[in-house]
Design an enzyme around this catalytic site. Structure first.
Site, PDB file in Angstrom:
ATOM      1  CD  GLN A  44      -4.546   0.069   7.090  1.00  0.00           C
ATOM      2  OE1 GLN A  44      -4.730   0.975   6.297  1.00  0.00           O
ATOM      3  NE2 GLN A  44      -3.717   0.183   8.115  1.00  0.00           N
ATOM      4  CG  HIS A  45      -8.465  -0.289  11.092  1.00  0.00           C
ATOM      5  ND1 HIS A  45      -7.247   0.211  11.499  1.00  0.00           N
ATOM      6  CD2 HIS A  45      -8.936   0.577  10.153  1.00  0.00           C
ATOM      7  CE1 HIS A  45      -7.015   1.347  10.838  1.00  0.00           C
ATOM      8  NE2 HIS A  45      -8.012   1.579  10.025  1.00  0.00           N
TER       9      HIS A  45
ATOM     10  CG  ASP B 251      -6.999  -1.454   2.818  1.00  0.00           C
ATOM     11  OD1 ASP B 251      -6.382  -0.754   3.649  1.00  0.00           O
ATOM     12  OD2 ASP B 251      -8.240  -1.589   2.848  1.00  0.00           O
TER      13      ASP B 251
END
Length: 467
Positions: free
Chosen positions: A71-72, A227
């Site tokens: 992520q991110h 995830d």
């Protein structure tokens, strides 16, 4: 027999599993490594995906594919779809000051919590966009679209070139800092605040089992997800289950109906991959704490576990902020050892303190979920750190509840594969796959360990040492 494939594009590597769409039985799998670093050209992820697919026997006989990913990560594209600069990953902390600025500019952490359920930290995409606007304004000006690793890889699998067709899901979008999981909508004013009034295109948010494209080989593409949401889908997490994942980071999450609103920013109001919420706490320090301790003691991980179980910590406490820390938000913090005496200065005591310190930090995360009203009845322990016998046996005492440890698996890739099967069926709910056996560990709680940890935890704040 219809086959589906799930992808896990993580920080370290890409894994691909091919499973039976009806039962979830594993047919074959493959993997490939990613380059190290907190800044990566996304082309490396595509190359690793191609190698992992080849290692898994290809996709020619696969009916559906979905991608789960870290992520991110911030991927900036120009108006032709070309990558503007290497992606900044979640663990790139150069955006810490930018996150603090954003919190102040909106009027405080509570304003962010109310707006999107996520208070900017260095890891969050919105803070990385501010860093880019401040430090690389030319690249910010060239940015016509912003997406996340799983969005980009799904788009690549579709062979698309237009940025107008990039899609995401609410699970991954909820980690950006400009999408509200409570209302399922982007907050363009927060994007503009971060990116100097620029308004790049954002991916369309697909429904949980929507078909978002087609692979060149004919397989349909599910929306994919982040995830953590993929792992929750693989584990079929229910209300009351707390997923504790000990990988590169430590993650505590729960598939729930609770929409978090935590002004401290420690509990993020993320979404899951099914339409529910996934309140989540993330630490920067997971399994690498065990690796570092084993290296320091000159042993392997199995021997480290044996040492930890051969002794108590006897007052020795390790605060494991070896990579700074995200929860609590102390990016400049370092690890610290407290209570060292002649009597507990042995490898066994140190090994035990390291495992306890790692687990205490995660137990703090469980407490934070509980404070938000999340039911916490059982822990599901996964990730590389769960392979440690010491972690498995000490966890229920420190967490204060039963701990279930599923058989080791590629949970992110498996969750993506289950989502692909869901997109293939078009049903209202994901298919019920045969679940792997889960071994349950129980022990009497040891609140004294947590108490000692809490007494010294906040002494490690990353402040400069006196000369």
């Amino acid at each position: 027999m219809a086959l589906v494939a799930g992808v896990d594009s993580s920080t370290q590597s890409c894994k691909v599993v091919v499973r039976d769409a009806a039962t979830g039985a594993l047919i074959r799998q493959g993997r490939a490594s990613h380059p190290a670093g907190t800044e990566v050209d996304p082309a490396h992820w595509r190359s690793a995906l191609e190698r992992a697919v080849d290692d898994a026997g290809g996709l020619a006989d696969v009916a559906a594919v979905s991608v789960g990913a870290q992520q991110h990560g911030m991927i900036c594209l120009d108006d032709k779809g070309a990558v503007v600069r290497p992606a900044l990953l979640w663990n790139d902390i150069r955006s810490a000051a930018a996150a603090d600025e954003l919190v102040r500019e909106l009027g405080g952490a509570q304003q962010w919590a109310q707006a999107v359920g996520v208070v900017p930290l260095a890891a969050i995409t919105v803070a990385k966009l501010r860093w880019l606007a401040d430090n690389e304004p030319g690249n910010a000006d060239r940015t016509a679209a912003v997406c996340l690793p799983h969005d980009w890889l799904t788009w690549q699998l579709a062979g698309a070139t237009s940025i107008d067709v990039i899609a995401t899901d609410r699970g991954d979008a909820s980690g950006t800092g400009y999408f509200a999981a409570a209302t399922n909508e982007y907050k363009p004013e927060l994007l503009a605040l971060a990116f100097g009034a620029r308004q790049p295109l954002l991916p369309r948010v697909a429904s949980p089992n929507e078909v978002v494209g087609t692979h060149a080989g004919g397989a349909i593409l599910g929306p994919g997800t982040g995830d953590n949401a993929a792992a929750a889908l693989a584990l079929d997490a229910r209300e009351g289950d707390v997923i504790v994942s000990i990988g590169t980071s430590g993650v505590v999450s729960s598939a729930s109906t609770v929409v978090a609103n935590d002004s401290s920013g420690e509990v993020a109001a993320f979404a899951d991959a099914t339409g529910r919420q996934l309140p989540l706490v993330c630490t920067l320090n997971g399994a690498p704490v065990l690796d570092a301790t084993a290296r320091l003691l000159g042993v392997d991980l199995d021997r480290l576990a044996d040492l930890a179980l051969s002794s108590t910590s006897d007052g020795l406490v390790l605060v494991p902020y070896l990579s700074g820390e995200r929860t609590p938000n102390r990016p400049a913090a370092t690890g610290a050892v407290h209570g060292l005496r002649l009597g507990n200065s042995t490898p066994a005591h140190f090994a035990r303190a390291a495992v306890e310190g790692l687990l205490c930090g995660l137990a703090d995360g469980i407490d934070r979920l509980r404070a938000q009203g999340v039911r916490t009845e059982r822990v599901l322990l996964v990730g590389g750190g769960a392979r440690s016998r010491a972690v498995r046996e000490l966890a229920p005492a420190i967490f204060g509840m039963p701990v279930g440890v599923p058989e080791p698996g590629e949970y992110v890739a498996d969750g993506a594969a289950r989502q692909a099967a869901w997109a293939l069926t078009g049903q209202d709910a994901p298919p019920q796959w045969n679940r792997s056996a889960t071994k349950t560990y129980e022990a009497d709680p040891t609140p004294d360990i947590r108490e000692r940890y809490s007494e010294v935890r906040d002494l490690t704040d990353g402040s400069p040492l006196l000369p």
